[in-house]
Design a protein around this motif. Structure first.
Motif, PDB file in Angstrom:
ATOM      1  N   LEU A 298      96.194 -53.655  25.903  1.00  0.00           N
ATOM      2  CA  LEU A 298      96.364 -52.239  25.577  1.00  0.00           C
ATOM      3  C   LEU A 298      96.319 -52.066  24.064  1.00  0.00           C
ATOM      4  O   LEU A 298      96.860 -52.885  23.326  1.00  0.00           O
ATOM      5  CB  LEU A 298      97.707 -51.717  26.077  1.00  0.00           C
ATOM      6  CG  LEU A 298      97.992 -51.798  27.562  1.00  0.00           C
ATOM      7  CD1 LEU A 298      99.375 -51.226  27.858  1.00  0.00           C
ATOM      8  CD2 LEU A 298      96.940 -51.070  28.357  1.00  0.00           C
ATOM      9  N   ARG A 299      95.688 -51.005  23.628  1.00  0.00           N
ATOM     10  CA  ARG A 299      95.696 -50.664  22.211  1.00  0.00           C
ATOM     11  C   ARG A 299      97.108 -50.256  21.822  1.00  0.00           C
ATOM     12  O   ARG A 299      97.799 -49.566  22.577  1.00  0.00           O
ATOM     13  CB  ARG A 299      94.730 -49.522  21.954  1.00  0.00           C
ATOM     14  CG  ARG A 299      94.729 -49.101  20.508  1.00  0.00           C
ATOM     15  CD  ARG A 299      93.695 -48.070  20.228  1.00  0.00           C
ATOM     16  NE  ARG A 299      93.855 -47.641  18.859  1.00  0.00           N
ATOM     17  CZ  ARG A 299      93.497 -46.488  18.395  1.00  0.00           C
ATOM     18  NH1 ARG A 299      92.899 -45.632  19.185  1.00  0.00           N
ATOM     19  NH2 ARG A 299      93.692 -46.165  17.149  1.00  0.00           N
TER      20      ARG A 299
ATOM     21  N   MET B 276     100.560 -50.176  36.075  1.00  0.00           N
ATOM     22  CA  MET B 276     100.878 -49.201  35.083  1.00  0.00           C
ATOM     23  C   MET B 276     100.416 -47.821  35.491  1.00  0.00           C
ATOM     24  O   MET B 276      99.916 -47.066  34.692  1.00  0.00           O
ATOM     25  CB  MET B 276     100.210 -49.567  33.772  1.00  0.00           C
ATOM     26  CG  MET B 276     100.940 -50.594  32.991  1.00  0.00           C
ATOM     27  SD  MET B 276     100.178 -50.851  31.413  1.00  0.00           S
ATOM     28  CE  MET B 276      98.529 -51.287  31.871  1.00  0.00           C
TER      29      MET B 276
ATOM     30  N   LYS C 114      96.479 -57.114  30.940  1.00  0.00           N
ATOM     31  CA  LYS C 114      95.536 -56.118  30.439  1.00  0.00           C
ATOM     32  C   LYS C 114      95.854 -55.857  28.972  1.00  0.00           C
ATOM     33  O   LYS C 114      97.014 -55.635  28.621  1.00  0.00           O
ATOM     34  CB  LYS C 114      95.633 -54.821  31.243  1.00  0.00           C
ATOM     35  CG  LYS C 114      94.636 -53.787  30.803  1.00  0.00           C
ATOM     36  CD  LYS C 114      94.694 -52.551  31.663  1.00  0.00           C
ATOM     37  CE  LYS C 114      93.664 -51.556  31.158  1.00  0.00           C
ATOM     38  NZ  LYS C 114      93.702 -50.311  31.857  1.00  0.00           N
TER      39      LYS C 114
ATOM     40  N   THR D 276      96.824 -54.964  19.540  1.00  0.00           N
ATOM     41  CA  THR D 276      96.816 -54.857  20.995  1.00  0.00           C
ATOM     42  C   THR D 276      98.054 -55.550  21.539  1.00  0.00           C
ATOM     43  O   THR D 276      98.721 -56.311  20.849  1.00  0.00           O
ATOM     44  CB  THR D 276      95.557 -55.497  21.634  1.00  0.00           C
ATOM     45  OG1 THR D 276      95.514 -56.884  21.286  1.00  0.00           O
ATOM     46  CG2 THR D 276      94.286 -54.802  21.178  1.00  0.00           C
TER      47      THR D 276
ATOM     48  N   LEU E 230     104.849 -46.882  26.472  1.00  0.00           N
ATOM     49  CA  LEU E 230     103.470 -46.845  26.942  1.00  0.00           C
ATOM     50  C   LEU E 230     103.202 -45.417  27.387  1.00  0.00           C
ATOM     51  O   LEU E 230     103.967 -44.856  28.171  1.00  0.00           O
ATOM     52  CB  LEU E 230     103.249 -47.819  28.099  1.00  0.00           C
ATOM     53  CG  LEU E 230     103.564 -49.283  27.827  1.00  0.00           C
ATOM     54  CD1 LEU E 230     103.194 -50.140  29.032  1.00  0.00           C
ATOM     55  CD2 LEU E 230     102.887 -49.798  26.568  1.00  0.00           C
TER      56      LEU E 230
ATOM     57  N   ARG F   6     100.178 -42.333  28.472  1.00  0.00           N
ATOM     58  CA  ARG F   6      98.843 -42.060  28.995  1.00  0.00           C
ATOM     59  C   ARG F   6      98.164 -41.064  28.066  1.00  0.00           C
ATOM     60  O   ARG F   6      98.697 -40.021  27.729  1.00  0.00           O
ATOM     61  CB  ARG F   6      98.915 -41.477  30.401  1.00  0.00           C
ATOM     62  CG  ARG F   6      97.522 -41.250  30.973  1.00  0.00           C
ATOM     63  CD  ARG F   6      97.447 -41.237  32.466  1.00  0.00           C
ATOM     64  NE  ARG F   6      97.965 -42.382  33.167  1.00  0.00           N
ATOM     65  CZ  ARG F   6      97.327 -43.563  33.304  1.00  0.00           C
ATOM     66  NH1 ARG F   6      96.181 -43.764  32.733  1.00  0.00           N
ATOM     67  NH2 ARG F   6      97.868 -44.528  34.004  1.00  0.00           N
TER      68      ARG F   6
ATOM     69  N   ASP G 272      93.273 -43.562  29.554  1.00  0.00           N
ATOM     70  CA  ASP G 272      93.784 -44.788  28.936  1.00  0.00           C
ATOM     71  C   ASP G 272      95.298 -44.785  28.841  1.00  0.00           C
ATOM     72  O   ASP G 272      95.928 -43.731  28.781  1.00  0.00           O
ATOM     73  CB  ASP G 272      93.205 -44.950  27.526  1.00  0.00           C
ATOM     74  CG  ASP G 272      91.702 -45.118  27.520  1.00  0.00           C
ATOM     75  OD1 ASP G 272      91.182 -45.814  28.404  1.00  0.00           O
ATOM     76  OD2 ASP G 272      91.055 -44.546  26.616  1.00  0.00           O
ATOM     77  N   VAL G 273      95.860 -45.987  28.784  1.00  0.00           N
ATOM     78  CA  VAL G 273      97.270 -46.171  28.471  1.00  0.00           C
ATOM     79  C   VAL G 273      97.312 -46.898  27.138  1.00  0.00           C
ATOM     80  O   VAL G 273      96.605 -47.887  26.943  1.00  0.00           O
ATOM     81  CB  VAL G 273      98.012 -46.980  29.559  1.00  0.00           C
ATOM     82  CG1 VAL G 273      99.442 -47.284  29.132  1.00  0.00           C
ATOM     83  CG2 VAL G 273      98.002 -46.228  30.881  1.00  0.00           C
ATOM     84  N   ILE G 274      98.116 -46.388  26.203  1.00  0.00           N
ATOM     85  CA  ILE G 274      98.249 -47.031  24.904  1.00  0.00           C
ATOM     86  C   ILE G 274      99.714 -47.314  24.630  1.00  0.00           C
ATOM     87  O   ILE G 274     100.607 -46.652  25.166  1.00  0.00           O
ATOM     88  CB  ILE G 274      97.647 -46.167  23.770  1.00  0.00           C
ATOM     89  CG1 ILE G 274      98.290 -44.784  23.720  1.00  0.00           C
ATOM     90  CG2 ILE G 274      96.148 -46.036  23.921  1.00  0.00           C
ATOM     91  CD1 ILE G 274      97.795 -43.924  22.583  1.00  0.00           C
ATOM     92  N   GLY G 275      99.957 -48.317  23.803  1.00  0.00           N
ATOM     93  CA  GLY G 275     101.309 -48.645  23.388  1.00  0.00           C
ATOM     94  C   GLY G 275     101.650 -47.898  22.118  1.00  0.00           C
ATOM     95  O   GLY G 275     100.848 -47.851  21.186  1.00  0.00           O
TER      96      GLY G 275
END
Length: 148
Positions: A65-66, A1, A63, A57, A88, A90, A94-97
């Motif tokens: 992801l939040r 990612m 991994k 999540t 997704l 950045r 962090d990477v978040i959904g």
């Protein structure tokens, strides 16, 4: 990612005359996400069971992801355990959904259309894009999503 560019998650260079964004929708409201912060676009997703903090999540390549629910943040009925689409993004390191109703196209507007205000008042947006038809598209700030 990994992001496609070393500057992903950072605002695009001011020297560029155009701003590219990914259009996402929650309910009837369209939002913009800086294309430089976008890591991946995904189709329908099923979230993992909420953790001890009650946060959603999603497991992506093993991994966790939040997940941030754009419907909930917009004052709409939140998603339960599934969403029709996800971006997704950045946010710092962090990477978040970002759970959304729809992911639209990548759009490009002249940089002069960026506004340093947020007329619709969304707490997770710090700017907006003025459109020729007098609409404003809120620009999501991924760092503000973390605390929303």
């Amino acid at each position: 990612m990994q992001p496609s560019s070393p500057s992903a998650g950072s605002p695009a260079s001011p020297s560029r005359s155009f701003f590219e964004y990914l259009a996402v929708r929650a309910g009837e409201q369209w939002f913009a996400v800086d294309v430089q912060a976008t890591v991946e676009i995904r189709g329908p997703e099923t979230f993992d069971r909420p953790g001890s903090e009650g946060r959603l999540t999603l497991a992506v390549r093993e991994k966790a992801l939040r997940v941030v629910d754009l419907r909930r943040l917009s004052g709409l009925t939140p998603f339960t355990y599934t969403c029709p689409a996800m971006a997704l993004v950045r946010a710092g390191v962090d990477v978040i959904g970002l759970a959304v109703d729809e992911v639209g196209d990548i759009e490009s507007v002249p940089r002069k259309q960026l506004r340093a205000d947020n007329p619709l008042g969304y707490v997770f947006c710090s700017q907006s894009i003025a459109m020729p038809d007098k609409r404003e598209i809120p620009l999501i700030d991924p760092m503000l999503l973390i605390s929303a």
